[in-house]
Enzyme design. Sequence first.
Site, PDB file in Angstrom:
ATOM      1  N   ASP A 214       0.985  -1.158   0.086  1.00  0.00           N
ATOM      2  CA  ASP A 214       0.057   0.068  -0.062  1.00  0.00           C
ATOM      3  C   ASP A 214       1.035   1.318  -0.116  1.00  0.00           C
ATOM      4  O   ASP A 214       2.004   1.371   0.820  1.00  0.00           O
ATOM      5  CB  ASP A 214      -0.922   0.018   1.284  1.00  0.00           C
ATOM      6  CG  ASP A 214      -1.955   0.994   1.146  1.00  0.00           C
ATOM      7  OD1 ASP A 214      -2.728   1.078   0.538  1.00  0.00           O
ATOM      8  OD2 ASP A 214      -2.022   1.888   2.143  1.00  0.00           O
ATOM      9  N   GLU A 282       1.823  -0.189  -4.705  1.00  0.00           N
ATOM     10  CA  GLU A 282       0.802   0.959  -5.262  1.00  0.00           C
ATOM     11  C   GLU A 282       1.422   2.372  -5.428  1.00  0.00           C
ATOM     12  O   GLU A 282       1.901   2.539  -4.351  1.00  0.00           O
ATOM     13  CB  GLU A 282      -0.565   1.129  -4.499  1.00  0.00           C
ATOM     14  CG  GLU A 282      -1.488   1.947  -4.555  1.00  0.00           C
ATOM     15  CD  GLU A 282      -2.445   2.458  -3.661  1.00  0.00           C
ATOM     16  OE1 GLU A 282      -3.359   3.076  -3.792  1.00  0.00           O
ATOM     17  OE2 GLU A 282      -1.770   2.283  -2.210  1.00  0.00           O
TER      18      GLU A 282
END
Length: 556
Positions: A214, A282
């Site tokens: 993330d 990401e």
Amino acid sequence: MNMQTNVSKAKQLGADADWWRGAVIYQVYPRSFQDDSGDGIGDLRGITRRLPHIASMGVDAVWISPFFTSPMKDFGYDVSDYCDVDPMFGTLADFDALVDAAHAQGLRVMIDLVLSHTSDQHPWFGDSRIARDGEKSDWYVWADPKPDGTPPNNWLSIFGGPAWQWDGQRQQYYLHNFLASQPDLNFHCEAVQDALLDVARFWLERGVDGFRLDTINFYVHDKELRDNPPLAQDQRNSTIAPQVNPYNHQEHLYDKNQPENLAFLRKLRTVMDPYNAAAVGEVGDAQRGLEILGEYTQGDDLMQMCYAFEFLANNRPTAGEVAGVMDRVAAVAADGWPCWAFSNHDVLRHASRWDLSRDGLKMVATLMMCLRGSACIYQGEELGLREADVAFEDLQDPYGIEFWPEFKGRDGCRTPMVWEADASQGGFSSANRTWLPVEEEHLGTAVDRSENDPDALIHHYRHVIALRHAHPALQKGSMDALVADGSGLSFHRKLDDEHLFCAFNLGDDAVSIAIPDGRWTCIDSSASGVPAEITGGASLELQAWQSVILTAKEDV
């Protein structure tokens, strides 16, 4: 579990160290996939129960969004214990059973690691805020106020407002790039890096095959806490944050994207390599996303894959825009590897975002399987699910609540998966009420209905995923000679002796596609009347949202 056990499992799944390259990854959002306990919230046992569906798609791996212990202010992306399962999702034993079941069905398991920040309920933060000279005093990003008591600099939170929160106990501000209850870890502290690497080892020892990382470019902040400069209005876009969010008004030079991040990623890769594990990062940046993707995936000592937000943007991509993105990737990430997604848990589902017909959804699925890179499919994408309409009183997402009604948040893409059209709650749960309401309009394309409809999108997804696996050039080959002419897009994929020509119509009007020199055989087409053998110099007419894939009969 020990390393030898996990190495053995990796061999059962195949010894290819590059298994991730060109892989198709199915994303599961645990709260909304399958509720096994009957409390209206999805759980790990529910995922295990539905693994046959995922395996039936022909995908290579399943990515599971966070299930760690959390106060759930941001639904698991605020972790209070990295090495345990939140009771609403089950137990560590449930997770181990899930991994074993996935491996038995030929699926690798990737989990979502949230390393840039924790919950303010994490014991680390409790220790850090006690005093400025404690053992973990520098584990988070603390700073004194300006002389007038205002925050240390002008950095902004993606969720709105300043990225700094005053802490009365420590008499300092702490940094939070997201919610105030999600304090950022200080990656300039070696002990923090070591602790997070231990987290990765913990899950690798339990048998996971990789990670989705993330906000990978948010890990390290500028040590001098310099102000971000303003961003010219004509450069602002809503790829990362909605246009109503002032986050778009800054050029984010100092609150993320720092060069020191590469050193940590190299350490993480060293931890992962003995397990044959892979990571997809990401990259959240509206201006330099592809460049950062290239930086973070170059060579063999950083991350294997990253994805940026070019195909998660609101606008339906034109043929020229797809070609432009791929050309840009070739320029800035030639030595790296992208991973593409059209939908995920953070954006409107692309069926709605791009307002696509059934033919359009089929064609973009084919396109995804033909692009150079790996691919992520979000749960329900294979059913053609559109964005759910969630009433304000049912909203759970703090992002949507903050910016309603101009931005309705992320709940519309997170509503429960629909398994059985005529069952209570679409077969998702036996509860009378689910954490988000089941979208009634989704029931018509529930899994059981789709399985019994020969023309349903799910069968097309299986077809194009199988096509990708049948042709190594689509998985790992080069991509060149991109041509965009109106709504027509074509390119070549090559690997060893295999040479493919892929052509698409990304529009509502017919287009003519010129066939390159050579002799070609049609291996896949949604257009009628395409001859089995085609000679270069001819042309094919593709109607709206049609595609064709040819293979060279000889080197051309």
